[in-house]
Design a protein around this motif. Structure first.
Motif, short mmCIF file in Angstrom:
data_model
loop_
_atom_site.label_atom_id
_atom_site.label_comp_id
_atom_site.label_asym_id
_atom_site.label_seq_id
_atom_site.Cartn_x
_atom_site.Cartn_y
_atom_site.Cartn_z
N GLN A 154 0.83 -1.20 0.00
CA GLN A 154 0.00 0.00 0.00
C GLN A 154 0.86 1.25 0.00
O GLN A 154 0.54 2.23 -0.66
CB GLN A 154 -0.93 0.02 1.21
CG GLN A 154 -2.18 -0.83 1.06
CD GLN A 154 -3.02 -0.35 -0.10
OE1 GLN A 154 -2.99 -0.92 -1.17
NE2 GLN A 154 -3.78 0.71 0.12
N GLU A 155 1.97 1.24 0.75
CA GLU A 155 2.87 2.39 0.78
C GLU A 155 3.47 2.65 -0.60
O GLU A 155 3.58 3.79 -1.04
CB GLU A 155 3.99 2.17 1.81
CG GLU A 155 3.52 2.29 3.23
CD GLU A 155 4.64 2.08 4.23
OE1 GLU A 155 5.80 1.88 3.81
OE2 GLU A 155 4.36 2.14 5.42
N GLU A 156 3.85 1.59 -1.30
CA GLU A 156 4.41 1.73 -2.65
C GLU A 156 3.37 2.29 -3.61
O GLU A 156 3.66 3.16 -4.44
CB GLU A 156 4.92 0.36 -3.13
CG GLU A 156 5.56 0.39 -4.50
CD GLU A 156 6.90 1.12 -4.51
OE1 GLU A 156 7.34 1.49 -5.61
OE2 GLU A 156 7.49 1.33 -3.44
N ILE A 157 2.13 1.83 -3.49
CA ILE A 157 1.05 2.33 -4.35
C ILE A 157 0.84 3.82 -4.10
O ILE A 157 0.71 4.61 -5.05
CB ILE A 157 -0.25 1.53 -4.11
CG1 ILE A 157 -0.10 0.10 -4.66
CG2 ILE A 157 -1.46 2.23 -4.73
CD1 ILE A 157 -1.25 -0.81 -4.33
N GLN A 158 0.80 4.24 -2.83
CA GLN A 158 0.61 5.65 -2.52
C GLN A 158 1.75 6.51 -3.06
O GLN A 158 1.54 7.60 -3.58
CB GLN A 158 0.47 5.85 -1.01
CG GLN A 158 -0.86 5.37 -0.46
CD GLN A 158 -0.96 5.54 1.04
OE1 GLN A 158 0.03 5.85 1.70
NE2 GLN A 158 -2.16 5.34 1.57
N LYS A 159 2.99 6.00 -2.93
CA LYS A 159 4.15 6.73 -3.44
C LYS A 159 4.05 6.91 -4.95
O LYS A 159 4.29 8.00 -5.48
CB LYS A 159 5.43 5.98 -3.07
CG LYS A 159 6.70 6.64 -3.57
CD LYS A 159 7.91 5.82 -3.13
CE LYS A 159 9.15 6.31 -3.81
NZ LYS A 159 9.54 5.55 -4.96
N LEU A 160 3.69 5.85 -5.66
CA LEU A 160 3.56 5.93 -7.12
C LEU A 160 2.42 6.86 -7.53
O LEU A 160 2.54 7.58 -8.53
CB LEU A 160 3.36 4.53 -7.71
CG LEU A 160 4.57 3.59 -7.59
CD1 LEU A 160 4.20 2.19 -8.05
CD2 LEU A 160 5.74 4.13 -8.39
#
Length: 169
Positions: free
Chosen positions: A122-128
């Motif tokens: 989820q953190e990676e998705i938010q960053k992208l």
């Protein structure tokens, strides 16, 4: 009034106090005696460690202790096992409950403290998504600047190069 004093019994009338240990010689009492090596009757150091460390037990150890406790049913066998291993009976109860649930992973030592609430995916998705929004805004601004440059060039009479379908001028 009666001022008569009762006489105290004579010291010889008191029974002699028995000694608890036999008389020792001077060399036995001194620290520099002739004995070599530690005293076999010496007690361990009772000082408590400044920073206590919580014990953790492996799954194999728990299973071994539980099987020994199951075999030791009878006259004091479980108590002797617990004293020998330095365990409390509540640990056996907890381990038996975990064993009954049938989950071997429950017998493995668990990490203490609060569980992590973050999900790396989820953190990676938010960053992208943030990067995408930032780049989209940059693209919008760049297109505005290009449109302004084209209009200024048209007003000044500058020729605007055209591109062919391959992207070459």
């Amino acid at each position: 009034m009666n001022n008569h004093k009762v006489p105290a019994p004579a010291p010889a009338a008191l029974p002699p106090v028995a000694r608890r240990e036999p008389e020792r010689s001077e060399s036995d009492r001194s620290a520099t005696g002739s004995k070599a090596g530690p005293d076999p009757n010496a007690h361990p150091d009772p000082e408590v460690v400044a920073q206590a460390k919580r014990r953790t037990f492996t799954a194999d150890y728990k299973q071994r202790i539980l099987s020994e406790a199951d075999r030791a049913k009878g006259s004091g066998g479980v108590g002797a096992l617990l004293r020998r291993e330095g365990l409390y009976s509540s640990l056996l109860t907890t381990w038996r409950r975990e064993r009954a649930s049938g989950v071997r992973q429950a017998l493995a030592p668990q990490k203490r403290g609060p569980k992590s609430k973050r999900d790396p995916v989820q953190e990676e998705i938010q960053k992208l998504q943030k990067d995408n929004a930032r780049l989209t805004e940059q693209l919008r601004k760049a297109e505005i600047v290009i449109d302004v440059q084209k209009k200024v060039g048209a007003l000044l009479g500058w020729p605007i190069p055209t591109q062919d379908p391959d992207g070459k001028p």
